[in-house]
Design a protein around this motif. Sequence first.
Motif, PDB file in Angstrom:
ATOM      1  N   PHE A 148     -11.845  -8.552  10.916  1.00 20.69           N
ATOM      2  CA  PHE A 148     -11.142  -7.420  10.330  1.00 20.69           C
ATOM      3  C   PHE A 148     -10.737  -7.724   8.894  1.00 20.69           C
ATOM      4  CE2 PHE A 148      -8.021 -10.199  12.237  1.00 20.69           C
ATOM      5  CZ  PHE A 148      -6.886 -10.131  11.437  1.00 20.69           C
ATOM      6  N   THR A 149     -10.304  -6.692   8.202  1.00 21.65           N
ATOM      7  CA  THR A 149      -9.748  -6.837   6.862  1.00 21.65           C
ATOM      8  C   THR A 149      -8.328  -6.284   6.878  1.00 21.65           C
ATOM      9  OG1 THR A 149     -10.389  -4.661   5.995  1.00 21.65           O
ATOM     10  CG2 THR A 149     -12.060  -6.411   5.920  1.00 21.65           C
ATOM     11  N   LEU A 150      -7.598  -6.541   5.817  1.00 19.55           N
ATOM     12  CA  LEU A 150      -6.209  -6.106   5.728  1.00 19.55           C
ATOM     13  C   LEU A 150      -6.053  -4.786   4.969  1.00 19.55           C
ATOM     14  CD1 LEU A 150      -4.444  -9.529   5.068  1.00 19.55           C
ATOM     15  CD2 LEU A 150      -4.605  -8.254   7.212  1.00 19.55           C
ATOM     16  N   GLU A 151      -7.145  -4.096   4.726  1.00 19.00           N
ATOM     17  CA  GLU A 151      -7.070  -2.818   4.028  1.00 19.00           C
ATOM     18  C   GLU A 151      -6.510  -1.742   4.960  1.00 19.00           C
ATOM     19  OE1 GLU A 151      -9.936   0.459   1.750  1.00 19.00           O
ATOM     20  OE2 GLU A 151     -10.783  -1.405   2.566  1.00 19.00           O
ATOM     21  N   PRO A 152      -5.373  -1.133   4.627  1.00 21.51           N
ATOM     22  CA  PRO A 152      -4.788  -0.099   5.498  1.00 21.51           C
ATOM     23  C   PRO A 152      -5.720   1.104   5.622  1.00 21.51           C
ATOM     24  CG  PRO A 152      -3.183  -0.881   3.881  1.00 21.51           C
ATOM     25  CD  PRO A 152      -4.525  -1.414   3.460  1.00 21.51           C
ATOM     26  N   GLN A 153      -5.759   1.683   6.824  1.00 17.79           N
ATOM     27  CA  GLN A 153      -6.611   2.833   7.108  1.00 17.79           C
ATOM     28  C   GLN A 153      -5.775   3.982   7.671  1.00 17.79           C
ATOM     29  OE1 GLN A 153      -9.739   2.632   6.230  1.00 17.79           O
ATOM     30  NE2 GLN A 153      -9.916   0.405   5.960  1.00 17.79           N
ATOM     31  N   GLY A 176     -15.103 -15.969   4.854  1.00 17.24           N
ATOM     32  CA  GLY A 176     -15.575 -15.162   3.736  1.00 17.24           C
ATOM     33  C   GLY A 176     -14.489 -14.199   3.295  1.00 17.24           C
ATOM     34  N   GLU A 177     -14.835 -12.923   3.213  1.00 19.08           N
ATOM     35  CA  GLU A 177     -13.873 -11.907   2.784  1.00 19.08           C
ATOM     36  C   GLU A 177     -13.179 -11.238   3.962  1.00 19.08           C
ATOM     37  OE1 GLU A 177     -15.872  -9.197   0.237  1.00 19.08           O
ATOM     38  OE2 GLU A 177     -16.262 -10.675  -1.334  1.00 19.08           O
ATOM     39  N   THR A 178     -13.411 -11.728   5.165  1.00 18.41           N
ATOM     40  CA  THR A 178     -12.807 -11.121   6.348  1.00 18.41           C
ATOM     41  C   THR A 178     -11.967 -12.139   7.102  1.00 18.41           C
ATOM     42  OG1 THR A 178     -14.707 -11.638   7.764  1.00 18.41           O
ATOM     43  CG2 THR A 178     -14.735  -9.527   6.595  1.00 18.41           C
ATOM     44  N   LEU A 187      10.708   3.165  14.758  1.00 17.89           N
ATOM     45  CA  LEU A 187      11.813   2.222  14.922  1.00 17.89           C
ATOM     46  C   LEU A 187      12.148   1.480  13.633  1.00 17.89           C
ATOM     47  CD1 LEU A 187      10.868   0.699  18.397  1.00 17.89           C
ATOM     48  CD2 LEU A 187      12.676   2.361  17.894  1.00 17.89           C
ATOM     49  N   GLY A 188      11.412   1.742  12.556  1.00 17.59           N
ATOM     50  CA  GLY A 188      11.740   1.142  11.273  1.00 17.59           C
ATOM     51  C   GLY A 188      10.820   0.038  10.811  1.00 17.59           C
ATOM     52  N   PHE A 189       9.764  -0.265  11.574  1.00 14.88           N
ATOM     53  CA  PHE A 189       8.797  -1.274  11.143  1.00 14.88           C
ATOM     54  C   PHE A 189       7.825  -0.672  10.129  1.00 14.88           C
ATOM     55  CE2 PHE A 189      10.056  -2.760  15.350  1.00 14.88           C
ATOM     56  CZ  PHE A 189      10.153  -4.139  15.200  1.00 14.88           C
ATOM     57  N   LYS A 190       7.311  -1.516   9.245  1.00 18.03           N
ATOM     58  CA  LYS A 190       6.214  -1.120   8.372  1.00 18.03           C
ATOM     59  C   LYS A 190       4.916  -1.555   9.040  1.00 18.03           C
ATOM     60  CE  LYS A 190       4.142  -1.572   3.795  1.00 18.03           C
ATOM     61  NZ  LYS A 190       4.171  -2.238   2.461  1.00 18.03           N
ATOM     62  N   VAL A 191       4.007  -0.597   9.269  1.00 18.30           N
ATOM     63  CA  VAL A 191       2.805  -0.861  10.063  1.00 18.30           C
ATOM     64  C   VAL A 191       1.570  -0.327   9.350  1.00 18.30           C
ATOM     65  CG1 VAL A 191       1.672  -0.494  12.297  1.00 18.30           C
ATOM     66  CG2 VAL A 191       4.170  -0.650  12.172  1.00 18.30           C
ATOM     67  N   ASP A 192       0.487  -1.103   9.376  1.00 21.08           N
ATOM     68  CA  ASP A 192      -0.806  -0.650   8.873  1.00 21.08           C
ATOM     69  C   ASP A 192      -1.801  -0.572  10.033  1.00 21.08           C
ATOM     70  OD1 ASP A 192       0.081  -0.715   6.198  1.00 21.08           O
ATOM     71  OD2 ASP A 192      -0.481  -2.844   6.000  1.00 21.08           O
ATOM     72  N   PRO A 209     -17.647  -1.688  11.074  1.00 17.27           N
ATOM     73  CA  PRO A 209     -16.260  -1.333  10.783  1.00 17.27           C
ATOM     74  C   PRO A 209     -15.809  -0.145  11.638  1.00 17.27           C
ATOM     75  CG  PRO A 209     -17.472  -1.704   8.754  1.00 17.27           C
ATOM     76  CD  PRO A 209     -18.494  -1.711   9.858  1.00 17.27           C
ATOM     77  N   PHE A 210     -14.538  -0.125  11.939  1.00 14.42           N
ATOM     78  CA  PHE A 210     -13.899   0.931  12.740  1.00 14.42           C
ATOM     79  C   PHE A 210     -14.337   0.906  14.203  1.00 14.42           C
ATOM     80  CE2 PHE A 210     -14.152   2.446   8.335  1.00 14.42           C
ATOM     81  CZ  PHE A 210     -12.793   2.555   8.055  1.00 14.42           C
ATOM     82  N   ASP A 211     -15.009  -0.176  14.599  1.00 17.37           N
ATOM     83  CA  ASP A 211     -15.376  -0.402  15.991  1.00 17.37           C
ATOM     84  C   ASP A 211     -14.118  -0.614  16.842  1.00 17.37           C
ATOM     85  OD1 ASP A 211     -17.270  -0.836  18.040  1.00 17.37           O
ATOM     86  OD2 ASP A 211     -17.265  -2.997  17.701  1.00 17.37           O
ATOM     87  N   HIS A 212     -13.073  -1.114  16.198  1.00 17.22           N
ATOM     88  CA  HIS A 212     -11.802  -1.394  16.869  1.00 17.22           C
ATOM     89  C   HIS A 212     -10.660  -1.105  15.907  1.00 17.22           C
ATOM     90  CE1 HIS A 212      -8.884  -3.238  19.502  1.00 17.22           C
ATOM     91  NE2 HIS A 212      -8.572  -4.153  18.601  1.00 17.22           N
ATOM     92  N   LEU A 213      -9.537  -0.658  16.460  1.00 20.59           N
ATOM     93  CA  LEU A 213      -8.329  -0.402  15.681  1.00 20.59           C
ATOM     94  C   LEU A 213      -7.254  -1.386  16.125  1.00 20.59           C
ATOM     95  CD1 LEU A 213      -6.672   3.116  15.148  1.00 20.59           C
ATOM     96  CD2 LEU A 213      -5.316   1.069  15.548  1.00 20.59           C
ATOM     97  N   LEU A 214      -6.701  -2.130  15.167  1.00 24.48           N
ATOM     98  CA  LEU A 214      -5.579  -3.027  15.441  1.00 24.48           C
ATOM     99  C   LEU A 214      -4.479  -2.760  14.435  1.00 24.48           C
ATOM    100  CD1 LEU A 214      -6.007  -6.512  13.875  1.00 24.48           C
ATOM    101  CD2 LEU A 214      -7.922  -4.904  13.777  1.00 24.48           C
ATOM    102  N   LEU A 215      -3.374  -3.486  14.567  1.00 24.77           N
ATOM    103  CA  LEU A 215      -2.205  -3.235  13.729  1.00 24.77           C
ATOM    104  C   LEU A 215      -1.795  -4.491  12.961  1.00 24.77           C
ATOM    105  CD1 LEU A 215       0.011  -1.405  16.394  1.00 24.77           C
ATOM    106  CD2 LEU A 215      -1.491  -0.331  14.689  1.00 24.77           C
TER     107      LEU A 215
END
Length: 271
Positions: free
Chosen positions: A174-179, A154-156, A85-90, A105-111
């Motif tokens: 979580f972190t903001l690093e795209p996966q 901290g860093e998260t 639909l035109g959104f930018k998503v990570d 890490p990777f225990d959960h996937l969010l957007l």
Amino acid sequence: MERGDWVARYLRRIGFEGEPKPDEATLARLHRAHMLSVPFENLNIPLGFPVETTLETLFDKVVVGRRGGFCYELNHLFGHLLKTLGFKVDLLSAGVWSQGRFGPPFDHLLLAVHLADQRFIADVGFGDSFREPFPILGEARDSLGVAYRVNRRGETLVLQQQKPDAPWVDQYRFTLEPQTIDAFQPMCRYHQSSPESSFTRRCICTMATADGRTTLANGRLIRTTAGTRTETPIVSEADFRAVLAEHFCVELPAEVSLTPLRSINEPSPKA
């Protein structure tokens, strides 16, 4: 399948009406519609069916088959809808808070959804969670009085939930690093096969309602309406099927025995 038909069928599945635009108002409507239409559920795992995360498989399951799923399924598919639909998503990686600690890490996937100069946290695959996205490092309160916030630790970043007259409780960090979706595959396999995973030790099907939530778990139908909670035992396979159909619009094939779902949902004996 043509892009227009793919999108139209998805929007019908979640009951979204009107012309979607890549803006904040549409994002909120899409997210809320998804939460009220598609259950968070792990039925395939105790039934012995593999969880696959290709977009074609997910579309067939969630849109065509009118099923639900868990985070690797629902957020991956919803994220693709938003991108279309035109959104930018990570896709973002998170560790879920459980038994006094955060999962790996990777225990959960969010957007994370980019809008103008902000990023919004979106998550249709965590069960009892926020109904509309809100800015990362922001705070939101839904119509039922439940508050959510993301703060830096901290860093998260940590998502927290606060129910009325209750303290803030960590949900996940979580972190903001795209996966990429491939990075989540080892944990997706773990959650559908390991005896240590909560998804192999219990069966759950839960969905938000306009004034609360309906959940099938531990051999009971649990309904929360305007703060009032009721529980109804589910005894027979016929009752189990009826509850899935009536409250979640989930109809499993007649030839599939629900014995694994019922046995894994046996209530624990009371002391």
